[in-house]
Design an enzyme around this catalytic site. Structure first.
Site, PDB file in Angstrom:
ATOM      1  N   THR A 206       0.861  -1.189   0.000  1.00 46.71           N
ATOM      2  CA  THR A 206       0.000   0.000   0.000  1.00 46.71           C
ATOM      3  C   THR A 206       0.897   1.238   0.000  1.00 46.71           C
ATOM      4  O   THR A 206       1.220   1.768  -1.046  1.00 46.71           O
ATOM      5  CB  THR A 206      -0.952   0.004   1.218  1.00 46.71           C
TER       6      THR A 206
ATOM      7  N   LYS B 117       4.245  -6.576   4.160  1.00 45.37           N
ATOM      8  CA  LYS B 117       3.976  -5.196   3.753  1.00 45.37           C
ATOM      9  C   LYS B 117       3.799  -4.361   5.010  1.00 45.37           C
ATOM     10  O   LYS B 117       3.415  -4.859   6.068  1.00 45.37           O
ATOM     11  CB  LYS B 117       2.733  -5.097   2.863  1.00 45.37           C
TER      12      LYS B 117
ATOM     13  N   THR C  55      -0.995  -3.067  11.987  1.00 46.74           N
ATOM     14  CA  THR C  55      -1.649  -3.289  10.695  1.00 46.74           C
ATOM     15  C   THR C  55      -0.705  -3.857   9.636  1.00 46.74           C
ATOM     16  O   THR C  55      -1.021  -3.846   8.449  1.00 46.74           O
ATOM     17  CB  THR C  55      -2.253  -1.978  10.165  1.00 46.74           C
TER      18      THR C  55
END
Length: 224
Positions: free
Chosen positions: A164, A190, A201
């Protein structure tokens, strides 16, 4: 590439292939239309040739996204077994209520249908914008195309598809030689500054062709 290193009685050598470096694992990725940029990979499936031991740790946040809840349930129902992980980027499917739960369950079911396994053997992860529902017509179509393209040597695609805000993809693999034989571990992750508390997250995935029971795998993951 760094040379082999020796730790106690183990010889650890870097390996090629990332998440698909271990025997018995394949992956593929494509752009299904979640991300606006036409050539941006936003969907990937990591699949084992047969059900394997699985373990996971999840965010400690009290607000947990639908993929987290579905994956927790699936691991509990199978007793720590999995056949595949489906991951999308561009939409976190978080704070999306009942529809988000249905979408996460459908992602698992779509992969299961394509692979010929039980939906409980599929884990789900999503990353990206919060509070927005997935475009499930595009995701379902993308899952069919992704599973059809599964192959060894596509680990780098998976590493890019889960990104992202990352400035670059992250993947690595090693082969470990022991007195009783060798095994390989591959991984990809990621997240930029998303590791606190307890990975927060960040998404991270590991595969191995070592024969490990679910209980021992869970212990090793938590201790590491």
């Amino acid at each position: 590439m760094p040379e082999a290193t020796t730790v106690q009685d183990l010889t650890i050598t870097p390996a090629e292939g990332g998440i698909t470096a271990p025997d018995g694992f394949r992956s593929a990725a494509l752009h299904c239309g979640i991300k606006a940029k036409a050539n941006a990979l936003d969907l990937t499936v990591i699949a084992a040739d047969s059900p394997v031991s699985a373990a996971a740790i999840f965010t400690t946040n009290l607000a947990q996204a639908a993929p987290v809840l579905v994956s927790k349930d699936h691991l509990a129902r199978t007793g720590g077994k999995a056949r595949a992980i489906v991951v999308n980027s561009g939409c976190a499917n978080a704070c999306t209520g009942d529809q988000g739960m249905a979408d996460a369950a459908r992602m698992a079911a779509d992969v299961a249908t394509a692979l010929g396994c039980d939906p409980s053997e599929v884990l789900v992860a999503s990353t990206g914008v919060i509070g927005v529902n997935l475009k499930m017509d595009r995701v379902s179509s993308g899952i069919q195309g992704t599973v059809a393209a599964l192959a060894r040597g596509k680990g780098s695609e998976t590493a890019r598809a889960i990104m992202t805000t990352d400035p670059f993809p992250k993947e690595y693999a090693v082969t470990v030689q022991t007195a009783r034989g060798s095994f390989t571990v591959g991984g990809t992750a990621k997240g930029s500054g998303m590791i606190e508390p307890n990975m927060a997250t960040m998404l991270g995935f590991l595969t191995t062709d070592a024969r490990v029971s679910p209980a021992l795998l869970d212990r090793a993951l938590r201790e590491s």
